[in-house]
Scaffold this active site. Structure first.
Site, short mmCIF file in Angstrom:
data_model
loop_
_atom_site.label_atom_id
_atom_site.label_comp_id
_atom_site.label_asym_id
_atom_site.label_seq_id
_atom_site.Cartn_x
_atom_site.Cartn_y
_atom_site.Cartn_z
N ASP A 1 7.88 -73.61 -39.93
CA ASP A 1 7.21 -74.80 -39.23
C ASP A 1 6.84 -74.52 -37.86
OD1 ASP A 1 9.55 -75.52 -37.65
OD2 ASP A 1 10.41 -74.95 -39.60
N ASP B 1 8.43 -76.20 -35.42
CA ASP B 1 9.54 -77.03 -34.56
C ASP B 1 8.71 -78.45 -34.12
OD1 ASP B 1 12.28 -76.61 -33.77
OD2 ASP B 1 11.50 -77.27 -31.94
#
Length: 289
Positions: free
Chosen positions: A209, A211
Protein backbone atom coordinates in the site's frame (compact mmCIF):
# COMPACT_ATOMS: atom_id res chain seq x y z
CA UNK A 1 31.33 -24.26 5.32
CA UNK A 2 27.92 -25.33 4.03
CA UNK A 3 25.45 -22.65 3.03
CA UNK A 4 22.22 -22.74 5.03
CA UNK A 5 19.63 -20.22 3.86
CA UNK A 6 17.18 -19.01 6.51
CA UNK A 7 13.93 -17.39 5.42
CA UNK A 8 11.91 -15.37 7.93
CA UNK A 9 8.53 -14.52 6.47
CA UNK A 10 4.83 -15.09 6.20
CA UNK A 11 2.97 -18.36 5.95
CA UNK A 12 2.95 -18.58 2.15
CA UNK A 13 6.69 -18.11 1.68
CA UNK A 14 7.72 -21.57 2.84
CA UNK A 15 5.38 -23.52 0.53
CA UNK A 16 8.16 -24.11 -2.00
CA UNK A 17 7.79 -26.75 -4.70
CA UNK A 18 10.65 -29.22 -4.69
CA UNK A 19 11.67 -28.79 -1.06
CA UNK A 20 13.21 -32.16 -0.19
CA UNK A 21 13.38 -33.86 3.22
CA UNK A 22 10.99 -31.22 4.53
CA UNK A 23 10.07 -31.44 8.19
CA UNK A 24 8.91 -29.13 10.94
CA UNK A 25 11.11 -29.24 14.01
CA UNK A 26 11.24 -27.65 17.43
CA UNK A 27 14.33 -25.62 18.30
CA UNK A 28 15.04 -24.83 21.93
CA UNK A 29 16.53 -21.42 22.72
CA UNK A 30 17.66 -19.87 26.01
CA UNK A 31 16.02 -16.67 24.75
CA UNK A 32 12.51 -18.10 24.88
CA UNK A 33 10.27 -20.00 22.49
CA UNK A 34 10.63 -19.05 18.80
CA UNK A 35 7.59 -17.87 16.86
CA UNK A 36 6.93 -21.40 15.61
CA UNK A 37 8.63 -24.60 14.65
CA UNK A 38 11.19 -24.27 11.86
CA UNK A 39 10.65 -26.00 8.52
CA UNK A 40 13.94 -27.45 7.30
CA UNK A 41 14.77 -29.15 4.03
CA UNK A 42 16.93 -29.02 0.93
CA UNK A 43 16.29 -27.11 -2.27
CA UNK A 44 18.60 -27.34 -5.26
CA UNK A 45 21.20 -29.08 -3.12
CA UNK A 46 21.24 -26.28 -0.52
CA UNK A 47 20.00 -26.55 3.06
CA UNK A 48 17.04 -24.29 3.88
CA UNK A 49 15.24 -23.22 7.05
CA UNK A 50 11.88 -21.42 7.05
CA UNK A 51 10.57 -19.62 10.14
CA UNK A 52 7.08 -18.02 10.16
CA UNK A 53 7.77 -14.68 11.85
CA UNK A 54 4.27 -14.30 13.29
CA UNK A 55 3.71 -18.04 13.74
CA UNK A 56 1.38 -20.13 11.61
CA UNK A 57 -2.05 -18.53 11.81
CA UNK A 58 -0.47 -15.11 12.57
CA UNK A 59 -0.55 -15.34 16.37
CA UNK A 60 2.24 -12.86 17.25
CA UNK A 61 1.77 -9.10 16.97
CA UNK A 62 4.83 -7.18 15.74
CA UNK A 63 5.77 -6.03 19.23
CA UNK A 64 5.44 -9.56 20.61
CA UNK A 65 7.47 -11.49 18.03
CA UNK A 66 10.25 -13.30 19.95
CA UNK A 67 13.00 -11.80 17.82
CA UNK A 68 15.93 -12.98 19.96
CA UNK A 69 14.65 -16.55 20.13
CA UNK A 70 14.05 -16.57 16.36
CA UNK A 71 17.55 -15.45 15.42
CA UNK A 72 19.15 -17.69 18.04
CA UNK A 73 17.16 -20.68 16.77
CA UNK A 74 18.31 -20.11 13.19
CA UNK A 75 21.91 -19.77 14.36
CA UNK A 76 21.61 -23.08 16.23
CA UNK A 77 20.40 -24.74 13.03
CA UNK A 78 23.56 -23.62 11.25
CA UNK A 79 21.94 -20.87 9.18
CA UNK A 80 24.53 -18.65 7.46
CA UNK A 81 22.32 -16.30 5.46
CA UNK A 82 19.01 -14.79 6.59
CA UNK A 83 16.50 -13.31 4.17
CA UNK A 84 13.70 -11.31 5.74
CA UNK A 85 10.54 -11.20 3.63
CA UNK A 86 7.95 -8.76 4.95
CA UNK A 87 5.06 -6.52 3.97
CA UNK A 88 5.52 -2.76 3.92
CA UNK A 89 3.85 0.50 3.02
CA UNK A 90 5.44 2.81 0.45
CA UNK A 91 6.32 6.49 0.70
CA UNK A 92 7.32 6.71 -2.98
CA UNK A 93 5.02 6.93 -5.99
CA UNK A 94 7.33 4.71 -8.03
CA UNK A 95 7.46 2.01 -5.32
CA UNK A 96 4.00 0.70 -6.10
CA UNK A 97 1.94 -2.06 -4.50
CA UNK A 98 3.27 -5.37 -5.76
CA UNK A 99 6.86 -4.09 -6.08
CA UNK A 100 9.77 -5.42 -3.99
CA UNK A 101 12.26 -3.09 -2.30
CA UNK A 102 15.68 -4.49 -1.38
CA UNK A 103 16.25 -2.50 1.81
CA UNK A 104 19.73 -1.23 2.64
CA UNK A 105 19.05 1.23 5.49
CA UNK A 106 16.79 1.46 8.53
CA UNK A 107 15.33 4.09 10.83
CA UNK A 108 14.36 2.36 14.07
CA UNK A 109 11.33 3.87 15.77
CA UNK A 110 10.45 0.80 17.84
CA UNK A 111 10.59 1.15 21.62
CA UNK A 112 8.96 -1.87 23.29
CA UNK A 113 11.31 -4.67 22.19
CA UNK A 114 14.50 -6.24 23.49
CA UNK A 115 17.11 -5.20 20.91
CA UNK A 116 20.30 -7.01 21.88
CA UNK A 117 21.61 -10.36 23.02
CA UNK A 118 24.20 -8.51 25.10
CA UNK A 119 23.89 -6.40 28.24
CA UNK A 120 25.10 -6.13 31.82
CA UNK A 121 27.65 -8.87 32.37
CA UNK A 122 28.75 -8.96 28.74
CA UNK A 123 28.61 -5.67 26.87
CA UNK A 124 29.11 -5.58 23.10
CA UNK A 125 28.81 -2.95 20.38
CA UNK A 126 28.60 -4.14 16.76
CA UNK A 127 28.98 -1.95 13.72
CA UNK A 128 25.67 -1.22 12.00
CA UNK A 129 26.34 1.60 9.56
CA UNK A 130 25.52 -0.77 6.72
CA UNK A 131 22.83 -3.00 8.25
CA UNK A 132 22.25 -5.39 5.36
CA UNK A 133 24.64 -7.64 3.46
CA UNK A 134 25.33 -6.36 -0.10
CA UNK A 135 26.20 -9.85 -1.37
CA UNK A 136 22.99 -11.40 -0.07
CA UNK A 137 20.89 -8.40 -1.13
CA UNK A 138 22.29 -8.66 -4.68
CA UNK A 139 21.28 -12.32 -4.85
CA UNK A 140 17.73 -11.41 -3.78
CA UNK A 141 17.61 -8.70 -6.45
CA UNK A 142 18.70 -11.05 -9.22
CA UNK A 143 16.34 -13.82 -8.13
CA UNK A 144 13.34 -11.49 -7.73
CA UNK A 145 13.88 -9.96 -11.18
CA UNK A 146 14.19 -13.42 -12.71
CA UNK A 147 10.84 -14.19 -11.09
CA UNK A 148 9.26 -11.27 -12.94
CA UNK A 149 9.08 -8.86 -10.01
CA UNK A 150 9.59 -5.10 -10.26
CA UNK A 151 12.53 -4.59 -7.90
CA UNK A 152 13.98 -1.41 -6.40
CA UNK A 153 17.61 -1.75 -5.30
CA UNK A 154 18.16 0.14 -2.07
CA UNK A 155 15.70 1.89 0.19
CA UNK A 156 15.31 3.13 3.75
CA UNK A 157 12.86 1.17 5.90
CA UNK A 158 11.16 3.04 8.77
CA UNK A 159 10.46 0.50 11.50
CA UNK A 160 7.49 1.61 13.62
CA UNK A 161 6.21 -0.03 16.79
CA UNK A 162 2.59 -0.59 15.72
CA UNK A 163 0.28 -2.39 15.74
CA UNK A 164 -1.67 0.67 14.58
CA UNK A 165 -0.77 2.23 11.23
CA UNK A 166 0.66 5.75 10.97
CA UNK A 167 -1.19 8.99 11.46
CA UNK A 168 -1.21 11.30 8.45
CA UNK A 169 1.20 13.67 10.23
CA UNK A 170 3.63 10.82 10.93
CA UNK A 171 3.41 9.52 7.39
CA UNK A 172 4.18 12.95 5.94
CA UNK A 173 7.09 13.46 8.34
CA UNK A 174 8.67 10.09 7.60
CA UNK A 175 8.34 10.69 3.86
CA UNK A 176 9.11 14.39 3.43
CA UNK A 177 11.45 15.23 6.31
CA UNK A 178 13.17 11.95 7.15
CA UNK A 179 13.51 10.56 3.63
CA UNK A 180 12.19 7.08 4.40
CA UNK A 181 11.11 4.99 1.41
CA UNK A 182 9.01 2.25 3.02
CA UNK A 183 7.47 1.56 6.42
CA UNK A 184 6.93 -1.66 8.33
CA UNK A 185 6.76 -3.13 11.82
CA UNK A 186 9.01 -6.19 11.88
CA UNK A 187 12.57 -5.63 10.59
CA UNK A 188 13.69 -4.18 13.91
CA UNK A 189 15.28 -5.47 16.03
CA UNK A 190 15.55 -8.48 13.72
CA UNK A 191 18.32 -6.92 11.60
CA UNK A 192 20.30 -5.79 14.66
CA UNK A 193 20.13 -9.22 16.24
CA UNK A 194 21.22 -10.90 13.01
CA UNK A 195 24.31 -8.70 12.97
CA UNK A 196 25.09 -9.58 16.59
CA UNK A 197 24.72 -13.26 15.68
CA UNK A 198 27.17 -12.77 12.79
CA UNK A 199 24.58 -13.71 10.18
CA UNK A 200 24.36 -12.12 6.75
CA UNK A 201 20.98 -10.41 6.53
CA UNK A 202 18.95 -9.13 3.57
CA UNK A 203 15.56 -7.46 3.76
CA UNK A 204 13.03 -7.89 0.97
CA UNK A 205 10.15 -5.49 1.61
CA UNK A 206 7.02 -6.29 -0.40
CA UNK A 207 4.92 -3.17 -0.99
CA UNK A 208 1.23 -3.62 -0.16
CA UNK A 209 0.00 0.00 0.00
CA UNK A 210 0.97 3.68 -0.07
CA UNK A 211 0.53 4.24 3.66
CA UNK A 212 -1.72 7.29 4.25
CA UNK A 213 0.34 10.14 2.75
CA UNK A 214 -0.94 9.51 -0.77
CA UNK A 215 -3.87 11.76 -1.75
CA UNK A 216 -5.60 8.89 -3.55
CA UNK A 217 -5.00 6.44 -0.69
CA UNK A 218 -5.74 8.52 2.39
CA UNK A 219 -5.75 5.60 4.80
CA UNK A 220 -4.50 2.04 4.85
CA UNK A 221 -7.22 -0.46 3.98
CA UNK A 222 -6.49 -3.81 5.61
CA UNK A 223 -8.51 -5.71 3.00
CA UNK A 224 -6.41 -4.11 0.26
CA UNK A 225 -3.22 -4.96 2.11
CA UNK A 226 -4.20 -8.62 2.46
CA UNK A 227 -5.20 -8.89 -1.21
CA UNK A 228 -1.88 -7.45 -2.38
CA UNK A 229 0.06 -9.52 0.14
CA UNK A 230 -1.55 -12.68 -1.22
CA UNK A 231 -0.41 -11.78 -4.71
CA UNK A 232 3.08 -11.02 -3.44
CA UNK A 233 3.28 -14.50 -1.91
CA UNK A 234 3.62 -16.15 -5.31
CA UNK A 235 6.39 -13.74 -6.27
CA UNK A 236 8.21 -14.31 -2.99
CA UNK A 237 8.10 -18.08 -3.43
CA UNK A 238 9.58 -17.78 -6.91
CA UNK A 239 12.31 -15.51 -5.58
CA UNK A 240 13.17 -17.90 -2.75
CA UNK A 241 13.24 -20.85 -5.15
CA UNK A 242 15.95 -19.12 -7.20
CA UNK A 243 18.29 -18.36 -4.30
CA UNK A 244 20.04 -21.75 -3.92
CA UNK A 245 21.44 -21.61 -7.46
CA UNK A 246 22.77 -18.09 -6.85
CA UNK A 247 24.24 -18.65 -3.39
CA UNK A 248 25.57 -22.17 -3.91
CA UNK A 249 26.06 -25.01 -1.46
CA UNK A 250 29.55 -23.98 -0.32
CA UNK A 251 29.77 -20.85 1.79
CA UNK A 252 32.88 -18.67 1.55
CA UNK A 253 33.54 -16.02 4.23
CA UNK A 254 31.38 -12.95 3.76
CA UNK A 255 33.39 -10.32 1.83
CA UNK A 256 31.68 -7.60 3.88
CA UNK A 257 32.52 -9.10 7.27
CA UNK A 258 28.98 -9.87 8.47
CA UNK A 259 30.19 -13.23 9.78
CA UNK A 260 32.96 -11.53 11.78
CA UNK A 261 30.90 -8.73 13.34
CA UNK A 262 31.94 -9.66 16.89
CA UNK A 263 35.70 -9.63 16.28
CA UNK A 264 36.22 -6.35 18.16
CA UNK A 265 32.75 -5.89 19.65
CA UNK A 266 32.87 -7.37 23.15
CA UNK A 267 33.98 -4.78 25.70
CA UNK A 268 33.61 -6.55 29.05
CA UNK A 269 36.84 -7.97 30.48
CA UNK A 270 36.90 -11.80 30.56
CA UNK A 271 37.06 -11.94 34.35
CA UNK A 272 34.04 -9.63 34.65
CA UNK A 273 31.70 -11.53 32.34
CA UNK A 274 28.51 -13.02 33.74
CA UNK A 275 28.64 -16.84 33.37
CA UNK A 276 24.85 -17.07 33.14
CA UNK A 277 24.71 -14.63 30.23
CA UNK A 278 27.66 -16.33 28.57
CA UNK A 279 25.73 -19.59 28.68
CA UNK A 280 22.85 -17.98 26.78
CA UNK A 281 25.29 -16.62 24.21
CA UNK A 282 26.74 -20.01 23.32
CA UNK A 283 25.26 -20.08 19.80
CA UNK A 284 25.20 -16.37 19.00
CA UNK A 285 28.72 -15.54 20.18
CA UNK A 286 30.38 -18.90 20.68
CA UNK A 287 32.95 -18.17 17.98
CA UNK A 288 34.52 -15.34 20.00
CA UNK A 289 33.68 -16.51 23.52
Amino acid sequence: MDTVIGIIGGSGVYEIDGLEEARWQDVSSPWGTPSDQVLTGRLGGVNMAFLPRHGRGHVHAPSDVPYRANIDALKRLGVTDVISVSACGSFREDMAPGDFVIVDQFIDRTFARAKSFFGSGCVAHVGFAHPTCPRLSAACTVSARAAGVTVHEGGTYLAMEGPQFSTLAESRMYRDQWGADVIGMTNMPEAKLAREAELCYASVAMVTDYDCWHPDHDEVDVAQVIATLTGNGDKARRMVAGLPALLGANRAPCPHGCDRALDMAIMTAPDKRDPTLLGRLDAVAGRVL
